[in-house]
Design an enzyme around this catalytic site. Structure first.
Site, mmCIF file in Angstrom:
data_model
loop_
_atom_site.group_PDB
_atom_site.id
_atom_site.type_symbol
_atom_site.label_atom_id
_atom_site.label_comp_id
_atom_site.label_asym_id
_atom_site.label_seq_id
_atom_site.Cartn_x
_atom_site.Cartn_y
_atom_site.Cartn_z
ATOM 1 N N HIS A 126 -22.919 -21.505 26.200
ATOM 2 C CA HIS A 126 -21.785 -21.251 27.087
ATOM 3 C C HIS A 126 -20.815 -22.429 27.177
ATOM 4 C CE1 HIS A 126 -24.089 -17.796 28.121
ATOM 5 N NE2 HIS A 126 -23.381 -17.473 29.188
ATOM 6 N N HIS B 78 -6.396 1.794 -3.591
ATOM 7 C CA HIS B 78 -6.811 0.404 -3.638
ATOM 8 C C HIS B 78 -5.733 -0.556 -3.177
ATOM 9 C CE1 HIS B 78 -10.682 1.229 -5.568
ATOM 10 N NE2 HIS B 78 -10.049 2.303 -5.994
ATOM 11 N N HIS C 186 0.843 -1.208 0.000
ATOM 12 C CA HIS C 186 0.000 0.000 0.000
ATOM 13 C C HIS C 186 0.875 1.254 0.000
ATOM 14 C CE1 HIS C 186 -3.716 -2.164 1.593
ATOM 15 N NE2 HIS C 186 -2.761 -3.056 1.770
HETATM 16 C C1 TPP Z 1 -9.090 -7.226 10.389
HETATM 17 C C2 TPP Z 1 -8.689 -6.836 9.008
HETATM 18 N N1 TPP Z 1 -9.585 -6.960 8.016
HETATM 19 C C3 TPP Z 1 -9.237 -6.668 6.741
HETATM 20 C C4 TPP Z 1 -7.978 -6.240 6.441
HETATM 21 C C5 TPP Z 1 -7.554 -5.978 4.996
HETATM 22 N N2 TPP Z 1 -7.356 -4.518 4.794
HETATM 23 C C6 TPP Z 1 -6.139 -3.971 4.749
HETATM 24 S S1 TPP Z 1 -6.220 -2.279 4.640
HETATM 25 C C7 TPP Z 1 -7.912 -2.316 4.647
HETATM 26 C C8 TPP Z 1 -8.759 -1.120 4.674
HETATM 27 C C9 TPP Z 1 -8.119 0.096 4.233
HETATM 28 O O1 TPP Z 1 -8.916 1.189 4.603
HETATM 29 P P1 TPP Z 1 -8.458 2.111 5.775
HETATM 30 O O2 TPP Z 1 -8.461 1.384 7.045
HETATM 31 O O3 TPP Z 1 -9.281 3.329 5.709
HETATM 32 O O4 TPP Z 1 -6.954 2.417 5.424
HETATM 33 P P2 TPP Z 1 -6.418 3.319 4.208
HETATM 34 O O5 TPP Z 1 -6.496 2.503 2.975
HETATM 35 O O6 TPP Z 1 -7.271 4.507 4.145
HETATM 36 O O7 TPP Z 1 -5.020 3.590 4.587
HETATM 37 C C10 TPP Z 1 -8.374 -3.617 4.709
HETATM 38 C C11 TPP Z 1 -9.802 -3.961 4.674
HETATM 39 C C12 TPP Z 1 -7.086 -6.107 7.514
HETATM 40 N N3 TPP Z 1 -5.832 -5.699 7.351
HETATM 41 N N4 TPP Z 1 -7.472 -6.394 8.793
#
Ligand code: TPP
Ligand code: MG
Length: 694
Positions: free
Chosen positions: A498, A285, A37
């Site tokens: 439980h 993304h 990312h």
């Molecule tokens: C518990 C969990 N679910 C899903 C993911 C996969 N994942 C990585 S980043 C992300 C979301 C990104 O959105 P955000 O938290 O707003 O971060 P940004 O992209 O804005 O930095 C997801 C769903 C994860 N890392 N942890």
């Protein structure tokens, strides 16, 4: 403005140069890995830069300094942000024991090996693997949950160790979190707990970039986060532009001046370029930008478009002049303070030393109870509570509590002087985590990485509610202690909602976790002794609600056998047994009663008490073969839980008396009968196994 022009740069330009270095390193790292990312590090670079350069009390030369401020990147997917910072600030490397200072935690070469096998820059930051990583993050919500435990630890350490004129512990805990962190339930539990405890040393920085992986955050997230946190009792601040370094500085200063509440800084940012006027699409993304976009981004930042992993002269020196100098000065000052403290309070200093090294105080196991033989016996939750209360008097930093089941879990510390840990009164060792199992699990991890020895209790069935945190404790190799009571259908009337069934099998499947299900009070004592001596493994102590007999150890094998995970509790007077009865916890008593019956009939049986598969698997092949001789095929396992996994020990001719469905609401006697946990049924199984093995 790069390289040679450095000497001519203004402070503002140097800020921009440094921020863009972080951004382009993240871009290049992700692009080279072709995975990761880039967007979040690009947007967050100024937010982290101001914090590290101007506020964080951290000496890169000594990343294990006990009073360093903690920085947690809860948005672990932005890992390149942290790796770039560790590299640029020159944080030193540390041995896995957190001791020896070696080279650098992260080198430029490591940044080029982002997400590659055996690199120190894995996809998400991993504790123990890379110095300067305070906790493993990636599963969203866990990092902020850990940060609450770290802030708890700091408050406790200050209350317990500080003396007038000696603020040995006063560190702060900062965590950068994302939309995902604040959407996850564990994040809400953690925030609620932190607000309740008024953890004024805790600052979360929320990257409100209005975007998640699937698209706009508004698709799934529309609450008023500020209002929510004010409701939790937090100090809520807004920085409307992530590139406004002065506004960020004012927010952090406001946090430091706030003495009665945790602080949330909501930062409006723009993922990707970090500019409202320039939005790339890919970065949102969670994908590399692609060569073309990388060039455009670098052009936008005034960077040489073809340069890769470029660190302009002066950037590292700039950090050295800011964070480095400040941190070194603070750490040196602290060193002097601690030297004087050690003179005046040698016992406390010794405690700190041991705590920091995960060592136990001498005499940690004094005054442990022993339990006389008693056919009626005592519930293992009761004996465990007695042992815990004995040990906690000897180990001041063994502290914890329960998720609102302390009376049931017997986790309350009741000795004289044991106080509650509460808002404004942080020297207590009894915690009320509330009905927040997951938040408790995450907090326990944060306490453990801060070198507290934490324990947390709930019903075994609700271990599921905290499983993601248990898993991270195992992955991080930290010695958290879980006290899980009401460990089977034996809890009776509360019924199948439980009654744990598959929890034993599922936790046994977790690498690194030591699970112990002791059979009687003296096995409980041995279990606690083993658990306390673990330094790199979490442990689950699985305990009954109902009474179990205390065995006469002059007649049966010694409870010290718990150390081997499984041991011979009862054996025929001579010769090989013709059947082996094995069980754990409360079901060992069924094996013993069947054994006595078989003995009366002249059938040679062996009883193996098997409190811990994990410990048993670590024994030599010779020991294993001694307990389970390959020549004895007639074997019966008895456990009031899913039979999953027992085939490993009973073999092809063996039988398992276990659960094949969820339980039921009824008195224990009726359940035992209905599901076949009776001496008669175990005897029948033993006879069948003998017949089958022939
Ligand atoms: C518990 C969990 N679910 C899903 C993911 C996969 N994942 C990585 S980043 C992300 C979301 C990104 O959105 P955000 O938290 O707003 O971060 P940004 O992209 O804005 O930095 C997801 C769903 C994860 N890392 N942890
Ligand atoms: Mg987001």
């Amino acid at each position: 403005m790069v390289a040679s022009e450095q000497t001519l740069l203004t402070g503002q330009e140097l800020n921009t140069l440094t921020i863009n270095t972080i951004r382009t390193l993240a871009i290049d790292g992700v692009q080279k890995a072709n995975s990761g990312h880039p967007g979040a590090p690009m947007g967050l670079a100024p937010v982290a830069y101001v914090l590290w350069q101007q506020f964080l009390r951290y000496d890169p030369e000594e990343p294990t300094w006990p009073n360093r401020d903690r920085f947690v990147l809860s948005a672990g997917h932005a890992s390149m942000l942290l790796y770039a910072l560790l590299y640029l600030t020159g944080v030193r490397g540390v041995s896995p024991e957190y001791e020896r200072l070696s080279e650098f935690a992260v080198t430029l070469d490591d940044l080029k090996k982002f997400r590659q096998l055996d690199s120190r820059t894995p996809g998400h930051p991993e504790y123990r693997l890379t110095a300067g990583i305070e906790t493993t993050t990636g599963p969203l919500g866990q990092g902020i949950g850990n940060s609450v435990g770290m802030a708890i630890a700091a408050k406790w350490q200050a209350a317990h160790f500080n003396r007038p004129g000696f603020d040995v512990f006063d560190y702060k805990v900062y965590s950068i979190c994302s939309d995902g962190d604040l959407m996850e339930g564990v994040g809400s539990e953690a925030a609620s707990l932190a607000g309740h405890l008024q953890l004024s040393n805790l600052c979360w920085i929320y990257d409100s970039n209005h975007v998640t992986l699937d698209g706009p955050a508004a698709w799934s997230f529309s609450e008023d986060v500020g209002a929510r946190f004010r409701g939790y009792g937090w100090n809520v601040l807004h920085v409307t532009d992530a590139n406004d370094l002065d506004a960020l500085g004012r927010a952090y200063a406001n946090f430091l001046a706030t003495r009665d509440r945790p602080t949330l800084v909501i930062v409006n940012s723009h993922i990707g370029y970090g500019s409202p006027h320039k939005q790339d699409t890919n970065a949102a993304h969670g994908e590399p930008l692609g060569e073309e976009e990388v060039r455009l981004a670098k052009k936008f930042y005034g960077w040489p478009e073809d340069a890769k992993f470029l660190v302009p002269d002066g950037v590292r020196e700039h950090f050295q002049q800011g964070m480095g100098k400040r941190g070194a000065g603070l750490r040196e000052q602290w060193g002097k303070l601690f030297a004087a403290y050690s003179q005046q309070y040698p016992e406390l200093a010794e405690q700190i030393h041991r705590m920091q090294h995960r060592e136990l105080p001498s005499g940690w196991d004094k005054n442990l109870p022993t339990f006389p033989a008693d056919p009626k016996g005592v519930a293992t939750r009761d004996s465990a509570g007695k042992v815990l209360n004995a040990i906690a008097q000897n180990v001041p930093w063994l502290i914890g509590g329960s998720a609102d089941l302390a009376t049931s879990n017997k986790t309350a510390l009741k000795f004289e002087g044991a106080k509650d840990f509460e808002a404004g009164s942080y020297d207590g060792s009894n915690f009320h985590f509330g009905i927040r199992e997951h938040g408790m699990g995450a907090a326990l991890n944060g306490m453990a990485v801060s070198k507290i020895r934490p324990f947390g209790g709930t019903f075994f069935n609700f271990s599921d509610y905290m499983r993601p945190s248990i898993r991270l404790a195992a992955l991080m190799e930290i010695p958290v202690i879980y006290v899980f009571t009401h460990d089977s259908i034996g809890l009776g009337e509360d019924g199948p909602t439980h009654q744990p069934i598959e929890q034993l099998a599922s936790l046994r499947a977790m690498p690194g976790l030591v699970l112990l299900r002791p059979a009687d009070a003296n096995e409980v004592v041995e279990s606690w002794k083993i658990i306390l001596q673990l330094q790199n493994q979490p442990a689950a102590l699985v305990l009954t609600r109902q009474a179990v007999p205390t065995y006469d150890r002059t007649q049966y094998g010694p409870a010290a056998g718990v150390k081997q995970g499984a041991y011979i509790l009862a054996d025929p007077p001579d010769g090989q047994p013709s059947v082996i009865l094995m069980g754990t916890g409360s079901e060992v008593s069924l094996c013993v009663s069947a054994f006595e019956q078989l003995k009366a009939e002249g059938i040679k049986a062996r009883v193996v008490s098997m409190p811990s598969w994990d410990l048993f698997e670590k024994q030599s092949e010779a020991y294993k073969a001694q307990v389970f001789p390959p020549s004895v095929g007639a074997r019966v396992a008895v456990e009031m839980a899913s039979t999953f996994g027992w085939a490993r020990y009973v073999g092809p001719a063996g039988l398992v008396v276990g659960m094949h469905r969820f339980g039921a609401s009824a008195p224990i006697k009726d359940l035992q009968k209905k599901f076949g946990f009776t001496t008669e049924n175990v005897l029948a199984a033993a006879r069948e196994a003998i017949a089958r093995a022939k």
